[in-house]
Design a protein around this motif. Structure first.
Motif, PDB file in Angstrom:
ATOM      1  N   GLY A 114       0.797  -1.212   0.000  1.00  0.00           N
ATOM      2  CA  GLY A 114       0.000   0.000   0.000  1.00  0.00           C
ATOM      3  C   GLY A 114       0.834   1.269   0.000  1.00  0.00           C
ATOM      4  N   LEU A 115       2.149   1.162   0.124  1.00  0.00           N
ATOM      5  CA  LEU A 115       3.046   2.316   0.112  1.00  0.00           C
ATOM      6  C   LEU A 115       3.600   2.507  -1.302  1.00  0.00           C
ATOM      7  CD1 LEU A 115       4.366   4.453   1.968  1.00  0.00           C
ATOM      8  CD2 LEU A 115       6.257   2.859   2.281  1.00  0.00           C
ATOM      9  N   THR A 116       3.410   3.687  -1.852  1.00  0.00           N
ATOM     10  CA  THR A 116       3.920   3.998  -3.195  1.00  0.00           C
ATOM     11  C   THR A 116       5.237   4.740  -3.064  1.00  0.00           C
ATOM     12  OG1 THR A 116       1.668   4.174  -4.044  1.00  0.00           O
ATOM     13  CG2 THR A 116       3.416   5.168  -5.367  1.00  0.00           C
ATOM     14  N   CYS A 117       6.263   4.178  -3.701  1.00  0.00           N
ATOM     15  CA  CYS A 117       7.599   4.797  -3.669  1.00  0.00           C
ATOM     16  C   CYS A 117       8.163   4.895  -5.080  1.00  0.00           C
ATOM     17  CB  CYS A 117       8.549   3.971  -2.803  1.00  0.00           C
ATOM     18  SG  CYS A 117       8.119   3.947  -1.058  1.00  0.00           S
ATOM     19  N   ARG A 118       9.064   5.816  -5.254  1.00  0.00           N
ATOM     20  CA  ARG A 118       9.782   5.972  -6.530  1.00  0.00           C
ATOM     21  C   ARG A 118      11.278   5.936  -6.236  1.00  0.00           C
ATOM     22  NH1 ARG A 118       6.363  10.551  -9.923  1.00  0.00           N
ATOM     23  NH2 ARG A 118       4.494   9.270 -10.128  1.00  0.00           N
ATOM     24  N   ARG A 119      11.953   5.017  -6.908  1.00  0.00           N
ATOM     25  CA  ARG A 119      13.413   4.925  -6.806  1.00  0.00           C
ATOM     26  C   ARG A 119      14.027   5.541  -8.052  1.00  0.00           C
ATOM     27  NH1 ARG A 119      13.653  -1.142  -4.677  1.00  0.00           N
ATOM     28  NH2 ARG A 119      13.023  -0.708  -2.541  1.00  0.00           N
ATOM     29  N   LYS A 134      21.719   8.101  -5.499  1.00  0.00           N
ATOM     30  CA  LYS A 134      20.610   7.138  -5.527  1.00  0.00           C
ATOM     31  C   LYS A 134      19.610   7.629  -4.509  1.00  0.00           C
ATOM     32  CE  LYS A 134      21.878   3.572  -8.159  1.00  0.00           C
ATOM     33  NZ  LYS A 134      21.123   3.072  -9.273  1.00  0.00           N
ATOM     34  N   GLY A 135      18.331   7.534  -4.830  1.00  0.00           N
ATOM     35  CA  GLY A 135      17.338   8.015  -3.892  1.00  0.00           C
ATOM     36  C   GLY A 135      16.041   7.251  -3.973  1.00  0.00           C
ATOM     37  N   GLU A 136      15.214   7.486  -2.961  1.00  0.00           N
ATOM     38  CA  GLU A 136      13.884   6.895  -2.917  1.00  0.00           C
ATOM     39  C   GLU A 136      12.950   7.912  -2.272  1.00  0.00           C
ATOM     40  OE1 GLU A 136      12.697   2.564  -2.159  1.00  0.00           O
ATOM     41  OE2 GLU A 136      12.456   3.530  -0.204  1.00  0.00           O
ATOM     42  N   LEU A 137      11.853   8.139  -2.938  1.00  0.00           N
ATOM     43  CA  LEU A 137      10.835   9.082  -2.494  1.00  0.00           C
ATOM     44  C   LEU A 137       9.544   8.296  -2.308  1.00  0.00           C
ATOM     45  CD1 LEU A 137      10.928  12.269  -2.386  1.00  0.00           C
ATOM     46  CD2 LEU A 137       9.819  12.226  -4.595  1.00  0.00           C
ATOM     47  N   CYS A 138       8.877   8.457  -1.157  1.00  0.00           N
ATOM     48  CA  CYS A 138       7.652   7.704  -0.893  1.00  0.00           C
ATOM     49  C   CYS A 138       6.503   8.653  -0.602  1.00  0.00           C
ATOM     50  CB  CYS A 138       7.847   6.754   0.293  1.00  0.00           C
ATOM     51  SG  CYS A 138       9.025   5.434  -0.057  1.00  0.00           S
TER      52      CYS A 138
END
Length: 153
Positions: A114-119, A134-138
């Motif tokens: 249920g958690l939407t993230c973008r790497r 490198k990153g991840e945004l949720c």
């Protein structure tokens, strides 16, 4: 005319030309010898502090603030991107406040529990060099995006 030609045969012209070359060499060498006679030494050389030039911010706090601002700009670009429309193409970004720019690549959206993230990967070109991140945004529960990870490689 023939008397003039006879007076200066080719041997005499060679002597005149040779003497002229020697005079030019001596004329050029004398100023250099005069500079060397003063005893120039690297031990005596000192930095001229009277010259002031423009420079980039030297404080670590300013550089850290620029990186934080760039991180926010990259996060905004990642959160507003249409991942499907990009189709794997690089997404350019620029921060007018810091003068930095770069490209966001390898942008993928993941849904985990249920958690939407973008790497993503991002390059950062600025006055202090080029770096890869490198990153991840949720997506947070409140509806805004939050940077989970952002690290230099």
């Amino acid at each position: 005319m023939s008397r003039i030609a006879q007076a200066f045969d080719s041997r005499q012209w060679g002597v005149i030309a040779s003497a002229s070359v020697k005079a030019v060499v001596v004329t050029l060498a004398l100023p250099l010898a005069a500079c060397g006679a003063g005893g120039f030494s690297l031990e005596k050389a000192d930095v001229d502090r009277s010259i002031i030039t423009s420079s980039a911010p030297s404080s670590p706090a300013a550089a850290a603030a620029d990186k934080d601002s760039d991180q926010t700009t990259i996060g905004n670009a990642v959160s507003s991107a249409d991942v499907k429309e990009l189709g794997g193409q690089a997404l350019p970004w620029a921060n007018a406040g810091t003068g930095s720019r770069g490209a966001i690549t390898e942008l993928v959206e993941l849904k985990d529990g249920g958690l939407t993230c973008r790497r993503f990967s991002a390059t950062r070109e600025s006055f202090d060099g080029v770096a890869l991140y490198k990153g991840e945004l949720c997506l947070a529960e409140a509806g805004g995006w939050r940077m989970q990870e952002f690290k230099a490689l």
